[in-house]
Design a protein around this motif. Structure first.
Motif, PDB file in Angstrom:
ATOM      1  N   LEU A  16     -24.661  10.367   8.788  1.00 28.72           N
ATOM      2  CA  LEU A  16     -25.828  10.026   8.864  1.00 28.72           C
ATOM      3  C   LEU A  16     -27.220  10.031  10.391  1.00 28.72           C
ATOM      4  CD1 LEU A  16     -24.585   6.276   7.920  1.00 28.72           C
ATOM      5  CD2 LEU A  16     -25.005   7.890   6.208  1.00 28.72           C
ATOM      6  N   GLU A  19     -28.904  12.356   9.594  1.00 23.57           N
ATOM      7  CA  GLU A  19     -30.553  12.695   7.697  1.00 23.57           C
ATOM      8  C   GLU A  19     -30.933  11.539   8.054  1.00 23.57           C
ATOM      9  OE1 GLU A  19     -27.327  10.865   4.485  1.00 23.57           O
ATOM     10  OE2 GLU A  19     -26.575  12.690   4.704  1.00 23.57           O
ATOM     11  N   VAL A  21     -30.637   8.122   9.365  1.00 22.30           N
ATOM     12  CA  VAL A  21     -30.359   7.074   8.839  1.00 22.30           C
ATOM     13  C   VAL A  21     -30.045   6.260  10.152  1.00 22.30           C
ATOM     14  CG1 VAL A  21     -28.838   5.687   7.060  1.00 22.30           C
ATOM     15  CG2 VAL A  21     -29.391   7.225   6.436  1.00 22.30           C
ATOM     16  N   ALA A  55     -29.551   0.643  13.987  1.00 21.52           N
ATOM     17  CA  ALA A  55     -29.788   1.199  12.915  1.00 21.52           C
ATOM     18  C   ALA A  55     -31.037   0.648  11.883  1.00 21.52           C
ATOM     19  CB  ALA A  55     -28.540   1.220  11.801  1.00 21.52           C
ATOM     20  N   LEU A  62     -25.544  -0.861   5.636  1.00 18.26           N
ATOM     21  CA  LEU A  62     -25.174   0.777   6.913  1.00 18.26           C
ATOM     22  C   LEU A  62     -23.740   0.609   6.665  1.00 18.26           C
ATOM     23  CD1 LEU A  62     -24.795   2.125   9.024  1.00 18.26           C
ATOM     24  CD2 LEU A  62     -24.636   1.026  10.398  1.00 18.26           C
ATOM     25  N   ARG A  65     -23.146   2.839   3.086  1.00 19.69           N
ATOM     26  CA  ARG A  65     -23.943   4.062   3.491  1.00 19.69           C
ATOM     27  C   ARG A  65     -22.352   4.815   4.213  1.00 19.69           C
ATOM     28  NH1 ARG A  65     -29.557   5.138   3.018  1.00 19.69           N
ATOM     29  NH2 ARG A  65     -28.947   7.669   3.830  1.00 19.69           N
TER      30      ARG A  65
END
Ligand code: ARG
Length: 407
Positions: A16, A19, A21, A55, A62, A65
């Motif tokens: 993540l 990516e 995120v 985040a 989250l 994800r």
């Protein structure tokens, strides 16, 4: 299992982060707990709640994800979101059963050592033979034996060394007492502690006895046959007391593991000569000392490791230096573990440093002082009887046994 779940979560976090995120540079401590209620799975983590703020996401979002980013793992059947954003992990019981069965089928229960097998010397128990074992020897004996067994199980070659105190000035006093009344001495030796006290009393009361005791130490060191006979007799009795305790405690120590201080006598002059040849010796008031830069006292003055007294006598440190080279050279140890209470920490630091400086041991040989605390009385000091004596280990075990049975 918790570790492998932590590892899975870490991989999801990395993904993540890659990516975008999650912001880069987060290093959260990933907590994984056992669940109380098995309908919530077997393990739970609050990681999504911890990281929601950095985040900039809702915890449950989250969590979703994270679940999507978790690598597949056959040890788990599913991962669910619960409550405000907990991740609940459900263990695959078939996979678990398979692992357990494989472990059961293996003589080592699937336990393996990280790294190659080593030759490990375990220095343990090491009572002073002049007196009886007391409560203070319990930890060295039990912890040392426990670690020795674990290492042995893991595949190391374990060599137990019982570095008993079987040499030194007290033996003069004991031999003088044995010589004075051989018949009585034999029966009195059943109680070593009483024998020691009686000999000490004679020593303190009679200057003539004290002189004889000192003379006997010299004769013993010179290898006088009669002195050696008495000394052997005394040590045999004392060691048989120790052995009875080892057997009772169920520890794996035998007479074959005894390598006492006296075993190094012949090497002591050579230890001192080798230190001198290496330019490591300094004479201080007639005593031969090794000064090492890293050891200073509270005032910042250099602290000596004394290896020979002004009168020529050798010390505890000299014997320990000789032992390091025996363990390296003859026993070929990769690692030496010393189970001795923490009060001797400085002694071992200095001995290890000196042995390395003098090249007595290869740099690859590990030496570790496995220190532990003392058994203290209500006053916070090492445990003593009311009259200031030590509690014999045999009495302590008797009492423990008695109390356990009377429950
Ligand atoms: N006999 C010593 C004592 O009672 C312990 C010896 C520990 N081992 C060693 N290599 N110094 O304090």
């Amino acid at each position: 299992m918790k570790d492998s779940i932590r590892h899975l979560i870490q991989q999801a976090l990395d993904r993540l982060t890659a990516e975008g995120v999650l912001p880069a540079g987060l290093t959260p401590v990933i907590q994984v707990e056992n669940t109380k209620d098995k309908s919530h799975g077997d393990f739970a983590s609050n990681i999504a709640m911890m990281l929601a703020k950095p985040a900039g996401m809702k915890p449950r979002d989250l969590a979703e994800r994270l679940i999507a980013a978790l690598p597949a793992d056959e040890q788990l059947t599913k991962v669910e979101i619960a409550g405000p954003g907990f991740l609940n992990f459900f263990q695959n019981s078939d996979a678990l059963a398979q692992r357990l069965e494989a472990a059961l089928a293996d003589a080592k229960l699937g336990v393996r050592k990280n790294g190659p097998a080593q030759r490990v010397v375990v220095d343990l128990s090491a009572p002073n033979l002049a007196k009886e074992m007391h409560v203070g020897h319990l930890r060295s004996t039990i912890i040392g034996d426990g670690v020795a067994r674990v290492l042995d199980f893991l595949g190391d070659t374990v060599i137990r060394q019982n570095h008993v105190g079987d040499w030194g000035t007290q033996f003069g006093m004991l031999l003088a007492y044995m010589q004075e009344n051989p018949a009585a001495a034999e029966s009195e030796l059943a109680d070593l502690e009483g024998f020691y006290r009686a000999a000490k009393k004679r020593f303190d009361d009679s200057p003539e006895f004290a002189d004889r005791a000192r003379e006997l130490v010299v004769q013993l060191q010179a290898g006088d046959a009669e002195c050696l006979r008495l000394w052997h007799r005394f040590n045999d009795i004392s060691l048989s007391h120790c052995q009875a305790l080892y057997d009772r405690l169920g520890v794996k120590l035998s007479m074959a593991d005894v390598k006492g201080e006296s075993a190094y006598n012949d090497d002591l002059p050579q230890v001192v000569a080798d230190l001198a040849a290496k330019g490591l010796l300094t004479e201080d008031n007639g005593a031969k000392c090794v000064f090492m830069d890293e050891f200073k006292n509270a005032e910042g003055n250099p602290l000596p490791l004394i290896v020979q007294k002004a009168g020529g006598g050798y010390l505890y440190a000299t014997t320990d230096l000789a032992a390091t080279r025996y363990r390296a050279g003859v026993l070929k140890a990769d690692r030496v573990l010393y189970f001795v209470d923490q009060r001797q920490a400085l002694h071992f630091q200095m001995v290890f440093a000196c042995a390395r400086l003098a090249g007595f041991v290869p740099s690859s040989m590990e030496m570790e002082h496995m220190g532990f605390g003392t058994m203290n009385g209500p006053d916070g000091r090492p445990f003593k009887t009311r009259d200031g004596g030590t509690v014999k280990l045999v009495q302590l075990l008797d009492e423990a046994e008695q109390r356990a049975y009377s429950l």
